[in-house]
Design a protein around this motif. Structure first.
Motif, PDB file in Angstrom:
ATOM      1  N   SER A  32       0.800  -1.217   0.000  1.00  0.00           N
ATOM      2  CA  SER A  32       0.000   0.000   0.000  1.00  0.00           C
ATOM      3  C   SER A  32       0.837   1.274   0.000  1.00  0.00           C
ATOM      4  O   SER A  32       0.367   2.326  -0.420  1.00  0.00           O
ATOM      5  CB  SER A  32      -0.947   0.013   1.209  1.00  0.00           C
ATOM      6  OG  SER A  32      -0.210   0.017   2.417  1.00  0.00           O
ATOM      7  N   ASP A  33       2.071   1.217   0.462  1.00  0.00           N
ATOM      8  CA  ASP A  33       2.913   2.408   0.531  1.00  0.00           C
ATOM      9  C   ASP A  33       3.642   2.591  -0.794  1.00  0.00           C
ATOM     10  O   ASP A  33       4.785   2.182  -0.965  1.00  0.00           O
ATOM     11  CB  ASP A  33       3.911   2.274   1.675  1.00  0.00           C
ATOM     12  CG  ASP A  33       4.825   3.494   1.782  1.00  0.00           C
ATOM     13  OD1 ASP A  33       4.473   4.553   1.224  1.00  0.00           O
ATOM     14  OD2 ASP A  33       5.886   3.370   2.415  1.00  0.00           O
ATOM     15  N   THR A  34       2.971   3.220  -1.765  1.00  0.00           N
ATOM     16  CA  THR A  34       3.565   3.372  -3.090  1.00  0.00           C
ATOM     17  C   THR A  34       4.683   4.400  -3.118  1.00  0.00           C
ATOM     18  O   THR A  34       5.344   4.559  -4.140  1.00  0.00           O
ATOM     19  CB  THR A  34       2.485   3.753  -4.123  1.00  0.00           C
ATOM     20  OG1 THR A  34       1.876   4.980  -3.727  1.00  0.00           O
ATOM     21  CG2 THR A  34       1.434   2.670  -4.225  1.00  0.00           C
ATOM     22  N   SER A  35       4.896   5.109  -2.007  1.00  0.00           N
ATOM     23  CA  SER A  35       5.993   6.067  -1.954  1.00  0.00           C
ATOM     24  C   SER A  35       7.314   5.404  -1.589  1.00  0.00           C
ATOM     25  O   SER A  35       8.379   5.986  -1.788  1.00  0.00           O
ATOM     26  CB  SER A  35       5.686   7.162  -0.929  1.00  0.00           C
ATOM     27  OG  SER A  35       5.630   6.617   0.387  1.00  0.00           O
ATOM     28  N   GLY A  36       7.250   4.197  -1.059  1.00  0.00           N
ATOM     29  CA  GLY A  36       8.458   3.496  -0.653  1.00  0.00           C
ATOM     30  C   GLY A  36       8.973   2.593  -1.752  1.00  0.00           C
ATOM     31  O   GLY A  36       8.478   2.586  -2.880  1.00  0.00           O
ATOM     32  N   PRO A  37      10.002   1.794  -1.449  1.00  0.00           N
ATOM     33  CA  PRO A  37      10.534   0.875  -2.452  1.00  0.00           C
ATOM     34  C   PRO A  37       9.522  -0.222  -2.771  1.00  0.00           C
ATOM     35  O   PRO A  37       8.689  -0.570  -1.942  1.00  0.00           O
ATOM     36  CB  PRO A  37      11.776   0.298  -1.768  1.00  0.00           C
ATOM     37  CG  PRO A  37      11.506   0.439  -0.303  1.00  0.00           C
ATOM     38  CD  PRO A  37      10.711   1.700  -0.158  1.00  0.00           C
ATOM     39  N   LEU A  38       9.583  -0.742  -3.982  1.00  0.00           N
ATOM     40  CA  LEU A  38       8.785  -1.906  -4.337  1.00  0.00           C
ATOM     41  C   LEU A  38       9.558  -3.142  -3.879  1.00  0.00           C
ATOM     42  O   LEU A  38      10.654  -3.417  -4.366  1.00  0.00           O
ATOM     43  CB  LEU A  38       8.551  -1.965  -5.846  1.00  0.00           C
ATOM     44  CG  LEU A  38       7.765  -3.192  -6.331  1.00  0.00           C
ATOM     45  CD1 LEU A  38       6.348  -3.196  -5.753  1.00  0.00           C
ATOM     46  CD2 LEU A  38       7.724  -3.240  -7.857  1.00  0.00           C
ATOM     47  N   VAL A  39       8.985  -3.863  -2.913  1.00  0.00           N
ATOM     48  CA  VAL A  39       9.619  -5.060  -2.375  1.00  0.00           C
ATOM     49  C   VAL A  39       9.065  -6.264  -3.133  1.00  0.00           C
ATOM     50  O   VAL A  39       7.851  -6.481  -3.169  1.00  0.00           O
ATOM     51  CB  VAL A  39       9.346  -5.205  -0.869  1.00  0.00           C
ATOM     52  CG1 VAL A  39      10.092  -6.425  -0.311  1.00  0.00           C
ATOM     53  CG2 VAL A  39       9.764  -3.943  -0.128  1.00  0.00           C
ATOM     54  N   VAL A  40       9.957  -7.054  -3.728  1.00  0.00           N
ATOM     55  CA  VAL A  40       9.542  -8.179  -4.553  1.00  0.00           C
ATOM     56  C   VAL A  40      10.111  -9.472  -3.985  1.00  0.00           C
ATOM     57  O   VAL A  40      11.321  -9.594  -3.780  1.00  0.00           O
ATOM     58  CB  VAL A  40      10.005  -8.004  -6.018  1.00  0.00           C
ATOM     59  CG1 VAL A  40       9.479  -9.146  -6.885  1.00  0.00           C
ATOM     60  CG2 VAL A  40       9.535  -6.663  -6.573  1.00  0.00           C
ATOM     61  N   ALA A  41       9.231 -10.436  -3.727  1.00  0.00           N
ATOM     62  CA  ALA A  41       9.653 -11.763  -3.284  1.00  0.00           C
ATOM     63  C   ALA A  41      10.024 -12.593  -4.508  1.00  0.00           C
ATOM     64  O   ALA A  41       9.295 -12.594  -5.505  1.00  0.00           O
ATOM     65  CB  ALA A  41       8.520 -12.448  -2.515  1.00  0.00           C
ATOM     66  N   ALA A  42      11.135 -13.309  -4.423  1.00  0.00           N
ATOM     67  CA  ALA A  42      11.607 -14.051  -5.590  1.00  0.00           C
ATOM     68  C   ALA A  42      12.387 -15.288  -5.186  1.00  0.00           C
ATOM     69  O   ALA A  42      13.048 -15.315  -4.143  1.00  0.00           O
ATOM     70  CB  ALA A  42      12.492 -13.161  -6.455  1.00  0.00           C
ATOM     71  N   SER A  43      12.315 -16.321  -6.026  1.00  0.00           N
ATOM     72  CA  SER A  43      13.226 -17.462  -5.889  1.00  0.00           C
ATOM     73  C   SER A  43      14.636 -16.986  -6.236  1.00  0.00           C
ATOM     74  O   SER A  43      14.809 -16.103  -7.091  1.00  0.00           O
ATOM     75  CB  SER A  43      12.813 -18.585  -6.838  1.00  0.00           C
ATOM     76  OG  SER A  43      11.525 -19.066  -6.529  1.00  0.00           O
ATOM     77  N   PRO A  44      15.652 -17.563  -5.589  1.00  0.00           N
ATOM     78  CA  PRO A  44      17.016 -17.060  -5.806  1.00  0.00           C
ATOM     79  C   PRO A  44      17.475 -17.097  -7.265  1.00  0.00           C
ATOM     80  O   PRO A  44      18.058 -16.126  -7.756  1.00  0.00           O
ATOM     81  CB  PRO A  44      17.872 -17.981  -4.919  1.00  0.00           C
ATOM     82  CG  PRO A  44      16.935 -18.438  -3.845  1.00  0.00           C
ATOM     83  CD  PRO A  44      15.601 -18.594  -4.524  1.00  0.00           C
ATOM     84  N   VAL A  45      17.236 -18.240  -7.935  1.00  0.00           N
ATOM     85  CA  VAL A  45      17.720 -18.427  -9.306  1.00  0.00           C
ATOM     86  C   VAL A  45      16.566 -18.904 -10.180  1.00  0.00           C
ATOM     87  O   VAL A  45      15.882 -19.862  -9.822  1.00  0.00           O
ATOM     88  CB  VAL A  45      18.862 -19.468  -9.347  1.00  0.00           C
ATOM     89  CG1 VAL A  45      19.350 -19.663 -10.771  1.00  0.00           C
ATOM     90  CG2 VAL A  45      20.014 -19.066  -8.431  1.00  0.00           C
TER      91      VAL A  45
END
Length: 275
Positions: A32-45
């Motif tokens: 919801s905080d579009t002013s902050g960084p976009l945090v993305v969950a990801a598999s390592p490789v």
């Protein structure tokens, strides 16, 4: 320096389903905080590697503040996206996402297809699939979609026959002809490459194969075809976040010529651009 948080998810995955979905009411979260960084969950490789390429080479110019969090399982990235702990995720295919939403009551939606990681059959004991002996044990992923995908791969290469209509939800119960009398060891997807010394062969997801220093384009006994393959890996968000300007910027960068070249140069056919 890459701002990547590596998460050990043995505990997180267990708690996410029971606790994660209840956190939707947090006052200020990653989604919801579009002013902050976009945090993305990801598999390592290769997902986090691709995101970090974007972060290190493209994001600043595009005005995107990107943070990458690595997860080693296929559950927590979705529950974290649902509860707002992260703003997006990048690790899964559309069939897996559809099945996850149905089973868990989550509301995750696709934003853009990025790449295909061909599923492959690997072995430390034989060099060709037709060398598998009668009664050979094959390790396959135990989640619904990847198990069905694994069986479809074996069927497409003549190792077994599935009943008509068996799709991504196929299980060993759907096998109608098994000339080699293959037996199956169902394992969590991340465990399949580690089982190669204990089984005759294993069907391994592309990301886990690469992590295990397997080269899908070279080492797989059989490999999924890329043409008309519905299993592209995608960027996903919680429903309602599709128009987040940060998400739109990331979608554009992930499907840019620079990322296409990075994928082709880095993975040499083991990961294929889907755009």
């Amino acid at each position: 320096m890459r701002n990547t948080a590596k998460i050990t998810t043995a505990v997180l995955a267990a708690g996410a389903l029971t606790l994660g979905l209840s956190a939707c009411g947090s006052d200020k979260d990653a989604a919801s905080d579009t002013s902050g960084p976009l945090v993305v969950a990801a598999s390592p490789v290769p997902h986090a590697e691709i995101l970090n390429f974007v972060k290190d080479n493209l994001a600043e110019k595009a005005g995107l503040d990107l943070e990458v969090k690595e997860f080693t399982d296929y559950v927590t990235p979705n529950t974290a996206t649902e509860d707002g702990s992260v703003g997006a995720n990048f690790f899964q295919t559309q069939p897996y996402l559809d099945d996850f939403n149905k089973k868990n009551g989550t509301h995750i939606v696709s934003v853009v297809d990025v790449h295909l990681e061909p599923l492959g059959l690997y072995s430390h004991k034989v060099k060709k699939a037709d060398e598998l002996k009668s009664g050979a044990t094959i390790a396959i992923p135990n989640d619904t979609v990847n198990e069905g995908r694994a069986l479809q791969l074996l069927a497409a290469n003549g190792l077994l026959t599935l009943k008509d209509g068996a799709g991504t939800s196929a299980t060993p119960a759907d096998i109608t002809d098994n000339p080699k009398k293959l037996t199956f060891k169902e394992l969590e997807a991340a465990q399949t490459p580690r089982s190669l010394d204990d089984v005759d062969a294993a069907v391994v997801n592309g990301n886990y194969a690469i992590e295990a220093d397997l080269k899908p384009a070279k080492d797989a006994l059989v490999l999924e075809e890329a043409k008309n393959n519905p299993n592209s890996n995608l960027l996903a968000v919680k429903e309602g976040q599709e128009d987040d300007p940060r998400v739109k910027k990331l979608a554009d960068l992930l499907t840019s010529p620079e990322v296409k070249k990075y994928i082709e140069d880095t993975y040499a056919g083991s990961v294929l651009p889907s755009f």
